[in-house]
Design an enzyme around this catalytic site. Structure first.
Site, PDB file in Angstrom:
ATOM      1  CB  CYS A  96      -0.920  -0.003   1.213  1.00  0.00           C
ATOM      2  SG  CYS A  96      -2.001   1.451   1.302  1.00  0.00           S
ATOM      3  CE  LYS A 135      -2.848  -7.325  -3.081  1.00  0.00           C
ATOM      4  NZ  LYS A 135      -2.450  -5.966  -3.493  1.00  0.00           N
ATOM      5  N   GLY A 208      -3.517  -6.867  -9.978  1.00  0.00           N
ATOM      6  CA  GLY A 208      -3.292  -5.623 -10.685  1.00  0.00           C
ATOM      7  C   GLY A 208      -3.912  -5.581 -12.062  1.00  0.00           C
ATOM      8  N   GLY A 209      -4.962  -4.777 -12.230  1.00  0.00           N
ATOM      9  CA  GLY A 209      -5.533  -4.522 -13.544  1.00  0.00           C
ATOM     10  C   GLY A 209      -6.233  -5.689 -14.199  1.00  0.00           C
ATOM     11  NE  ARG A 230      -8.316  -0.247  -9.484  1.00  0.00           N
ATOM     12  CZ  ARG A 230      -7.555   0.453 -10.319  1.00  0.00           C
ATOM     13  NH1 ARG A 230      -7.900   1.667 -10.668  1.00  0.00           N
ATOM     14  NH2 ARG A 230      -6.450  -0.086 -10.812  1.00  0.00           N
TER      15      ARG A 230
END
Length: 333
Positions: A96, A135, A208-209, A230
């Site tokens: 993060c 992570k 990621g993505g 997301r």
């Protein structure tokens, strides 16, 4: 090492998003994906309101607690507390990039101190019997991702980490905001693939993505697990296809929307009875029927009626009633 088949798909820890209400909702969509909490700072767990910080519904299993911190003994104590609460895994945040974690010298900052990260993992492993995982990013700032990721991975895996999840971007602690760090640094999936090729007997997951289950399936040709972030939050309907695609569950078209409505209405009623508000639950559900007939009206109801003081589960049922579920199977494609 984690069993590859058990954790092929995970929902990423996301600050301000993957709270207990979000996780309960996601669990109604997929019975098998591993769910992660938001990052919780070790100091807060040791000192404070543990039920508020760590409480979760039994339906959420399997669920992992993500910790933030850089003091090995405090992380070990927080891990013990998390294990006692019933979590299935403890994860250390080394990725993060927010101002909050920079000021506390943890999160992505720890990519610069791999020996300290290994010490933290060793202390956590000694404190609990459940898996301890990490992570991370592929690097931070001016680091070369080749040696930076290898050094971090070698250290934490030697210290006993059961899995390493890698967000396939660098984090820029200077010059980019946390939001920009999610998009601007280029993705480098091949870097994670090379790590897995070098560590064939260790669990390496990628993040990621990743926008779809089909994309996730392609990554699994190279790594052990895929973590959706997301995409899972903004279009959670894709999760209804995860069990069938990755765990041999029922076909996506068999998803029981009536059961989902009942489960979420019952859950919301319990939350409201304890003094909560409907909006605490429904804010995570707005994107559920993206692209389906009636989805716009559904979003309108959840964005307006469900946020009003005194709103009850009937509002949630009204929102569901606006959707034409005959096309819902397309969401799982």
């Amino acid at each position: 090492m984690l069993k590859n088949q058990d954790h092929r798909v995970a929902i990423a820890p996301m600050m301000d998003w993957t709270d207990r209400h979000c996780r309960f909702f996601h669990r109604q969509l997929t019975r098998r994906a591993l769910l992660y909490t938001e990052m919780v700072v070790a100091d807060a767990i040791i000192q404070g309101a543990r039920e508020r910080l760590l409480g979760f519904d039994e339906a959420e299993h399997p669920v992992a607690l993500q910790l933030g911190g850089s003091d090995a003994q405090k992380l070990a104590e927080a891990a013990r507390i998390g294990e006692a609460f019933g979590y299935d895994e403890i994860n250390l945040n080394v990725g993060c990039p927010s101002d909050r974690v920079q000021s506390g010298t943890f999160g992505a900052c720890l990519m610069k101190t791999p020996v300290l990260v290994a010490d933290c993992v060793a202390a956590m492993k000694a404190a609990v019997k459940i898996p301890v995982t990490v992570k991370c990013r592929i690097g931070v700032d001016e680091q070369d991702p080749e040696p930076a990721l290898d050094t971090l991975a070698d250290g934490v895996l030697a210290a006993g980490a059961d899995a390493l999840w890698v967000h396939a971007r660098k984090a820029w602690l200077e010059g980019l905001s946390p939001k920009e760090n999610r998009d601007i640094p280029p993705l480098d999936y091949d870097r994670v693939y090379r790590l897995k090729a070098r560590k064939p007997n260790e669990f390496i997951g990628i993040n990621g993505g990743i926008q779809s289950l089909d994309a996730a399936r392609l990554h699994l040709d190279h790594v052990d697990g895929v973590m959706l972030g997301r995409a899972a939050y903004h279009t959670p309907g894709i999760l209804t296809g995860a069990d069938a695609m990755f765990y041999g569950g029922d076909a996506p078209g068999a998803f029981d929307h009536a059961a989902l409505i009942d489960a979420m209405a019952t859950y919301a009623a319990r939350h409201i009875e304890k003094g909560g508000r409907l909006g605490h639950v429904t804010r995570h559900m707005v994107g559920l029927f993206h692209g389906l007939p009636g989805a716009r009206r559904y979003r309108q109801i959840l964005s307006t009626d469900a946020t009003r003081p005194g709103a009850g589960p009937d509002v949630l049922k009204k929102a569901f009633a606006a959707v034409d579920f005959s096309g819902a199977a397309a969401e799982a494609a």
